[in-house]
Scaffold this active site. Structure first.
Site, PDB file in Angstrom:
ATOM      1  N   HIS A 583     -10.564   1.307   1.784  1.00  0.00           N
ATOM      2  CA  HIS A 583      -9.551   2.729   2.575  1.00  0.00           C
ATOM      3  C   HIS A 583     -10.529   3.220   2.468  1.00  0.00           C
ATOM      4  O   HIS A 583      -9.936   4.101   4.077  1.00  0.00           O
ATOM      5  CB  HIS A 583      -8.650   2.870   1.470  1.00  0.00           C
ATOM      6  CG  HIS A 583      -7.690   1.666   1.347  1.00  0.00           C
ATOM      7  ND1 HIS A 583      -7.857   0.138   0.856  1.00  0.00           N
ATOM      8  CD2 HIS A 583      -6.384   1.937   1.871  1.00  0.00           C
ATOM      9  CE1 HIS A 583      -6.362  -0.134   0.767  1.00  0.00           C
ATOM     10  NE2 HIS A 583      -5.540   0.058   1.751  1.00  0.00           N
ATOM     11  N   HIS A 630      -8.451   1.597  -7.400  1.00  0.00           N
ATOM     12  CA  HIS A 630      -9.863   1.579  -7.153  1.00  0.00           C
ATOM     13  C   HIS A 630     -10.259   2.417  -8.665  1.00  0.00           C
ATOM     14  O   HIS A 630      -9.902   3.261  -8.861  1.00  0.00           O
ATOM     15  CB  HIS A 630     -10.043   2.259  -6.293  1.00  0.00           C
ATOM     16  CG  HIS A 630     -10.311   1.446  -4.945  1.00  0.00           C
ATOM     17  ND1 HIS A 630     -11.521   0.167  -4.988  1.00  0.00           N
ATOM     18  CD2 HIS A 630      -9.760   1.624  -3.673  1.00  0.00           C
ATOM     19  CE1 HIS A 630     -12.260  -0.256  -3.444  1.00  0.00           C
ATOM     20  NE2 HIS A 630     -10.249  -0.073  -3.457  1.00  0.00           N
TER      21      HIS A 630
END
Length: 679
Positions: A583, A630
């Site tokens: 992302h 993450h």
């Protein structure tokens, strides 16, 4: 996984009769019992048992059972009780019930319940896991926990650990003696090869849970490289029959390398791999490019002999595209009954200069590109053949590497053993996203260019490799384990303290802006607008930037194979690897390129466009941390690589603008001169 057998004195004969009745099933499991019962069982040769459970006092028996349960080595407790008279030497019913209830363990007090429990065992497969705790760079404790949580509820799992004194092949022979349904190897290619060697001829299938540095055999067969996904494949149970080979007296499941590859593997020692992971092979290969010398070679294939000077010889049974020197015709087939022999020949000794290394690296990239697109490479220096067996002699003798391990020197004899190993693997290999992009580019766009360079750009490839050279150490080296891990964990826990329903909804919405279903249509829209404005040069620049971001994201995740955080239940589910953040990388390139393109057309508002892109990328990146999918270092690395690649795209765009400006200036000057001469 063992079974506890106990009984009150009046029930000893009933227990022994039950055990002898079900001996064919019980013989597959270690039995934990007391001396009196073991003596009764050993009077007949049906099922010999060693007394491994204390006879008294009661707390010692309870402690031994509890210890076996917590170690994960116990699968059931069978205790035949006297319904009239209790035995003070054994744990009471309440204690056993509480202990088994706490750990969700089957417990039987009579023949009927014991038979019912045993019948459920018949329906489950028995698997023995050969686990190499020092393989790769992952946390072995965390991996083993994932394996147990995934496999143990659906099969009987016995675990054997390799040690410096006990190799995987020894453990595999012990496991086969227990008559399991399958053997599972968890480690690198060396561990898999050692277990596979023992399984030849047994008919037992081999399950693989890759945890090594390269995991080339798993990649070649399409086996997932994360423990959870590999376990899911094992539970699915789909099997493929593949070839193996013998290099002299050593099993070869992957490939044998002579010359360049052997020297590079020899340089990539355990210390270098622990520090750099998969990048260790690239570093060693780059060093070897300037040191490799040609050698005289003789190949005896069936009734013919070939002689030439070579710098590298690779004999492959199975190999992924990343095994570059095995890709003589762009594809290695692991179930065709033949070996793929690729020879890199030469006429002059290579010179250890940067220019020569770059030329050699470009040739290797060309081979890699042909492998990705499954097309044959047109290079007169590369010779390829397929054969069942061959003999190789070199002058002077060269090092030989088999499945990643240096085993000696030439001469060697290699023979394929067709359809000799059954492996749990996907039924049919599907091309990876990187292979799809490469195939599309080579076959539809520019077949004359090296695939990898055409897909992501030569400048970007070199620049990103230099960045990875530094970031790889942060992600996989000692510094990562000791410092970055604490920073990542503490940062995520601090961010999680802000969690509330309103922020949850906002962050889920923000993270969707970096999802493929938003990023891909947005990129297509940008390309369409540029095409409609007849800015073809910017179309190709933007397309290179977008494709490069996608390829790097898909290619880097398996390279580092880092697990995602698991600190709290997340609001969204992610199944891919964690490092780097796709992302962060993708949104940096996409929204950064959009801001740059808008700034070109509206320079007055350039600062607003750049600031908006920076803010949007920051919010998307923060949402990944807030949602706990993450680590902070994943996001930082993703932004760094994305920014670097974005700068490559911007530089390419500006160069095109300069060329166009010079072209227009030249045309204007020529027009002015023609007007002046006419007047």
């Amino acid at each position: 996984m063992s079974i506890v057998l106990m009984a009150h004195p009046t029930q000893h004969k009933a227990l022994v009769d039950w055990v002898q009745q079900h001996a064919p099933i019980l013989s597959r499991y270690p039995l934990v019992t007391q001396a009196p019962i073991a003596d009764l069982l050993n009077r007949t040769p049906t099922l010999p048992v060693e007394p491994t459970l204390p006879t008294q006092p009661t707390h010692a028996i309870t402690h031994a059972i509890a210890q076996a349960i917590t170690d994960g080595s116990l699968m059931a407790v069978i205790c035949f009780i006297d319904p009239v008279q209790a035995d003070p030497a054994l744990p009471d019913i309440q204690t056993l019930s509480a202990l088994c209830s706490e750990y969700n363990l089957p417990l039987a007090f009579n023949r009927a319940t014991a038979t019912a429990i045993l019948n459920t065992f018949v329906q489950l497969r028995v698997a023995h896991l050969i686990f190499n705790p020092v393989a790769g760079q992952r946390d072995p404790t965390e991996d083993l926990l994932i394996i147990r949580q995934t496999l143990s509820p659906l099969m009987h799992l016995s675990i054997h650990f390799t040690t410096p004194e006990i190799d995987a092949d020894v453990l595999a022979r012990q496991a086969i003696a227990a008559q399991p349904d399958l053997i599972i190897a968890s480690g690198g290619d060396g561990t898999v090869s050692a277990v596979a060697d023992v399984l030849l001829g047994t008919g037992l299938p081999l399950g693989i849970i890759p945890r090594g540095t390269a995991n080339a055999f798993s990649v070649a067969l399409g086996i997932p490289t994360t423990p959870k996904a590999a376990c899911d494949l094992i539970l699915a149970g789909t099997q493929r029959v593949v070839d193996v080979a013998r290099c002299d007296d050593r099993l070869m499941i992957l490939l044998t390398g002579i010359g360049f590859e052997a020297e590079a593997v020899d340089k990539a020692d355990r210390e270098l791999k622990d520090q750099w992971g998969a990048l260790a092979y690239l570093m060693a290969g780059w060093q070897q490019l300037g040191e490799q010398r040609l050698f005289q070679t003789r190949l005896d294939v069936e009734n013919r002999s070939y002689q030439f000077r070579a710098g590298a010889i690779t004999i492959a049974n199975a190999a992924p595209p990343t095994s570059v020197l095995a890709q003589g015709v762009g594809q290695v087939i692991f179930d065709d009954g033949l070996l793929d022999v690729t020879v890199l020949t030469g006429q002059r000794e290579p010179r250890p200069t940067i220019l020569h290394k770059l030329r050699a690296a470009k040739s290797l990239l060309a081979i890699y590109g042909a492998a990705l697109a499954s097309t044959q490479i047109n290079d007169s220096r590369i010779y390829h053949l397929r054969t069942r067996r061959l003999m190789i002699t070199t002058t002077p003798p060269q090092k030989v590497v088999v499945d990643g391990e240096v085993v000696g020197t030439t001469p060697i004899a290699i023979e394929c053993l067709p359809s000799s190993l059954t492996v749990i693997a996907p039924p049919q290999l599907q091309p990876s996203p990187l292979e799809k992009v490469a195939t599309f580019w080579v076959r539809r766009v520019s077949p004359s260019l090296t695939t990898l360079i055409a897909a992501i750009g030569g400048t970007g490839l070199i620049s990103c490799f230099l960045v990875l050279w530094v970031l790889g150490r942060l992600a996989t080296g000692t510094f990562w384990r000791q410092t970055v891990a604490d920073f990542d964990r503490n940062t995520l826990l601090a961010i999680h303290t802000w969690a509330n329903p309103s922020l949850d909804r906002m962050m889920v919405a923000l993270t969707h802006l970096g999802n493929a279903e938003v990023v891909v249509p947005t990129a297509v829209l940008v390309l369409g607008i540029l095409w409609g404005r007849q800015e073809q040069r910017q179309v190709w620049t933007s397309l290179t930037a977008f494709l490069g971001a996608m390829v790097m994201n898909m290619g880097l995740k398996p390279l580092f194979a880092r697990s995602r955080p698991d600190l709290w239940p997340t609001l969204i589910t992610e199944t891919s690897y964690s490092f780097p953040s796709g992302h962060a990388l993708g949104s940096t390139v996409l929204y950064g390129m959009i801001a740059y393109l808008l700034g070109r057309h509206f320079p007055k508002y350039r600062g607003w466009f750049y600031g908006g892109a920076i803010g949007l990328v920051a919010l998307i990146s923060f949402s990944r941390l807030y949602l706990g999918v993450h680590w902070p270092s994943d996001v930082i690395t993703g932004i760094s690589i994305g920014f670097l690649w974005l700068m490559v795209g911007v530089i390419m765009s500006r160069l095109q603008d300069l060329r166009e400006l010079r072209s227009r200036s030249g045309a204007a000057e020529a027009s002015a001169e023609s007007v002046q001469s006419a007047t």
